[in-house]
Design an enzyme around this catalytic site. Sequence first.
Site, PDB file in Angstrom:
ATOM      1  N   GLU A  84     -11.479  -4.788   6.655  1.00 59.63           N
ATOM      2  CA  GLU A  84     -12.725  -4.059   6.017  1.00 59.63           C
ATOM      3  C   GLU A  84     -13.153  -4.696   4.760  1.00 59.63           C
ATOM      4  O   GLU A  84     -12.402  -4.988   4.205  1.00 59.63           O
ATOM      5  CB  GLU A  84     -12.277  -2.551   5.939  1.00 59.63           C
ATOM      6  CG  GLU A  84     -11.160  -2.436   5.193  1.00 59.63           C
ATOM      7  CD  GLU A  84     -10.767  -0.821   5.452  1.00 59.63           C
ATOM      8  OE1 GLU A  84     -10.714  -0.279   6.348  1.00 59.63           O
ATOM      9  OE2 GLU A  84     -10.200  -0.281   4.345  1.00 59.63           O
ATOM     10  N   CYS A  97     -14.987  -5.559  -2.514  1.00 58.91           N
ATOM     11  CA  CYS A  97     -13.673  -5.383  -2.374  1.00 58.91           C
ATOM     12  C   CYS A  97     -13.548  -6.059  -1.196  1.00 58.91           C
ATOM     13  O   CYS A  97     -13.633  -5.691   0.001  1.00 58.91           O
ATOM     14  CB  CYS A  97     -13.339  -3.815  -2.351  1.00 58.91           C
ATOM     15  SG  CYS A  97     -11.730  -3.270  -1.847  1.00 58.91           S
ATOM     16  N   CYS A 104      -1.165  -4.657   6.806  1.00 60.11           N
ATOM     17  CA  CYS A 104      -0.292  -4.893   5.516  1.00 60.11           C
ATOM     18  C   CYS A 104       1.094  -4.352   5.956  1.00 60.11           C
ATOM     19  O   CYS A 104       1.385  -3.461   6.697  1.00 60.11           O
ATOM     20  CB  CYS A 104      -0.921  -3.940   4.300  1.00 60.11           C
ATOM     21  SG  CYS A 104       0.174  -4.368   2.981  1.00 60.11           S
ATOM     22  N   CYS A 108       3.225   1.234   2.326  1.00 56.19           N
ATOM     23  CA  CYS A 108       3.345   2.403   1.074  1.00 56.19           C
ATOM     24  C   CYS A 108       2.744   3.489   1.709  1.00 56.19           C
ATOM     25  O   CYS A 108       1.878   3.605   2.757  1.00 56.19           O
ATOM     26  CB  CYS A 108       2.231   2.027   0.053  1.00 56.19           C
ATOM     27  SG  CYS A 108       2.486   0.438  -0.776  1.00 56.19           S
ATOM     28  N   CYS A 111      -0.899   5.092   2.044  1.00 55.35           N
ATOM     29  CA  CYS A 111      -1.918   4.282   2.212  1.00 55.35           C
ATOM     30  C   CYS A 111      -2.321   4.099   3.739  1.00 55.35           C
ATOM     31  O   CYS A 111      -1.408   3.836   4.539  1.00 55.35           O
ATOM     32  CB  CYS A 111      -1.753   2.883   1.613  1.00 55.35           C
ATOM     33  SG  CYS A 111      -2.854   1.519   2.168  1.00 55.35           S
ATOM     34  N   CYS A 324      -8.658   2.073   1.125  1.00 57.67           N
ATOM     35  CA  CYS A 324      -7.887   1.216   1.782  1.00 57.67           C
ATOM     36  C   CYS A 324      -7.592   1.438   3.209  1.00 57.67           C
ATOM     37  O   CYS A 324      -6.524   2.349   3.605  1.00 57.67           O
ATOM     38  CB  CYS A 324      -6.665   1.236   0.812  1.00 57.67           C
ATOM     39  SG  CYS A 324      -5.506  -0.549   1.214  1.00 57.67           S
TER      40      CYS A 324
HETATM   41  N1  SAH Z   1      -1.988  -4.229  -1.624  1.00 61.19           N
HETATM   42  C1  SAH Z   1      -2.902  -4.180  -2.779  1.00 61.19           C
HETATM   43  C2  SAH Z   1      -4.145  -4.255  -2.604  1.00 61.19           C
HETATM   44  C3  SAH Z   1      -4.902  -3.405  -1.752  1.00 61.19           C
HETATM   45  S1  SAH Z   1      -4.610  -1.563  -1.921  1.00 61.19           S
HETATM   46  C4  SAH Z   1      -2.140  -3.266  -3.595  1.00 61.19           C
HETATM   47  O1  SAH Z   1      -1.681  -2.231  -3.178  1.00 61.19           O
HETATM   48  O2  SAH Z   1      -2.346  -3.151  -4.897  1.00 61.19           O
HETATM   49  C5  SAH Z   1      -5.889  -1.471  -3.277  1.00 61.19           C
HETATM   50  C6  SAH Z   1      -5.601  -0.216  -4.031  1.00 61.19           C
HETATM   51  O3  SAH Z   1      -5.850   0.900  -3.260  1.00 61.19           O
HETATM   52  C7  SAH Z   1      -4.171  -0.036  -4.482  1.00 61.19           C
HETATM   53  O4  SAH Z   1      -3.970   0.179  -5.987  1.00 61.19           O
HETATM   54  C8  SAH Z   1      -3.581   0.970  -3.752  1.00 61.19           C
HETATM   55  O5  SAH Z   1      -2.561   1.583  -4.146  1.00 61.19           O
HETATM   56  C9  SAH Z   1      -4.846   2.093  -3.413  1.00 61.19           C
HETATM   57  N2  SAH Z   1      -4.724   2.766  -2.334  1.00 61.19           N
HETATM   58  C10 SAH Z   1      -4.243   2.887  -1.235  1.00 61.19           C
HETATM   59  N3  SAH Z   1      -4.234   3.897  -0.546  1.00 61.19           N
HETATM   60  C11 SAH Z   1      -4.839   4.864  -1.349  1.00 61.19           C
HETATM   61  C12 SAH Z   1      -5.153   6.316  -1.176  1.00 61.19           C
HETATM   62  N4  SAH Z   1      -5.375   6.697  -0.016  1.00 61.19           N
HETATM   63  N5  SAH Z   1      -5.969   6.669  -2.222  1.00 61.19           N
HETATM   64  C13 SAH Z   1      -6.162   6.014  -3.278  1.00 61.19           C
HETATM   65  N6  SAH Z   1      -5.874   4.909  -3.582  1.00 61.19           N
HETATM   66  C14 SAH Z   1      -5.143   4.188  -2.587  1.00 61.19           C
HETATM   67 FE1  SF4 Z   2      -0.331  -2.645   1.276  1.00 56.02          FE
HETATM   68 FE2  SF4 Z   2      -1.566  -0.129   1.098  1.00 56.02          FE
HETATM   69 FE3  SF4 Z   2       0.677  -0.733   0.004  1.00 56.02          FE
HETATM   70 FE4  SF4 Z   2      -1.569  -2.372  -0.880  1.00 56.02          FE
HETATM   71  S1  SF4 Z   2      -1.060   0.178  -1.169  1.00 56.02           S
HETATM   72  S2  SF4 Z   2       0.759  -2.958  -0.510  1.00 56.02           S
HETATM   73  S3  SF4 Z   2      -2.458  -2.254   1.042  1.00 56.02           S
HETATM   74  S4  SF4 Z   2       0.429  -0.680   2.009  1.00 56.02           S
END
Ligand code: SAH
Ligand code: SF4
Length: 343
Positions: A84, A97, A104, A108, A111, A324
């Site tokens: 995306e 973005c 991934c 996390c 996410c 994300c």
């Molecule tokens: N993997 C990298 C970049 C992609 S995620 C990272 O984790 O930094 C981009 C951002 O979106 C990160 O700061 C992540 O913590 C945030 N993010 C992911 N899921 C989210 C959610 N449900 N609500 C708010 N921010 C979120």
């Molecule tokens: Fe991967 Fe989502 Fe964690 Fe970023 S926040 S490292 S995209 S699992």
Amino acid sequence: MYEYEPAALAELLVGEPRYRVDQIWQGLWRDGLDLADITTIPKTLRAKLVQDFPSSLTVANDVESDNGATRKWVFRLHDGATIETVLMRYADRVTVCVSSQAGCAMGCTFCATGQAGYSRQLTPGEVIEQVIFATRAAAPRRLSNVVFMGMGEPLANYDTTVAVVRRLHEHKGMSARHLTVSTVGVAPAIERLATEGLPLTLAVSLHAANNTTRDELVPLNRRYPLERLYEACQKWIDATSRRLSFEWALIDGVNDTDRAIDELAGYASGLNAHVNLIPLNPTPGYLVMGSSPERVNEFRDGLVDLGINVTVRNTRGRSIDAACGQLAAVTNGKRRSVTLRSR
Ligand code: SAH
Ligand code: SF4
């Protein structure tokens, strides 16, 4: 075609006059055109190139929100993997973005991408095409910023990330202030990146400044705990003299407590880091809410009182699942969204 650097492009076009190579290069990079629209080259050559080098992105979903200010695409790649890309128009800048991986592997918990798992690495061309696609959609405004905050962990696809940053800088004239790589905290990769002399801004997704909470939210913390991450951040600053920012998704009752304010301030102040706060966007696999707007403000004020530089980011595209990985999950039929509005 965006896979190729000038020398490789010239090699592909061996037998063609030199100026043809230049016309194609300019069409692709200066004018951001689809191969089919580079009308400076003869029709037959164009048709052959279009056939041999199809675009790597097929639109699988296209939605907008914030009265058209935010637009999000799900692209299907040649092998069926989906990614995306989000375009955000602000008063003073237009930001895209981009995804760096399909899915991934970092897992996390909060996410949507992490919940769906990992498919594969993206090539430099697949990332650059996202930028070019967004450039076209942004017109007549100029696309000014690129952030690696879509799907995937850019530092787990290190070579592609470095290649893309370098090429956007060299071929598209984008500057360090306008290119941001966001990482979950792959400490050795941050240290390596610091030595590349690359023009970019680094954002570290921190979310917790004690190891117990961070272990839960960001499993990678068990491998590179906060102390190790701190070392890497320090090296980044020493080597680049650039300011670092920390991303912090505020989660109700989890990382928005008064204690969290103290912990974050302690961690950020030694590194003189900037903090970006954003309320968590709820996802189906993690049934905890984002902090209320009041708590977000209190949290910000608490940090400001402790001398920290803070910005509260607004949740762009909440109604189109712009956090994300969320829209890709919907498009792939893994979940339904009542707010989805296709164009
Ligand atoms: N993997 C990298 C970049 C992609 S995620 C990272 O984790 O930094 C981009 C951002 O979106 C990160 O700061 C992540 O913590 C945030 N993010 C992911 N899921 C989210 C959610 N449900 N609500 C708010 N921010 C979120
Ligand atoms: Fe991967 Fe989502 Fe964690 Fe970023 S926040 S490292 S995209 S699992």
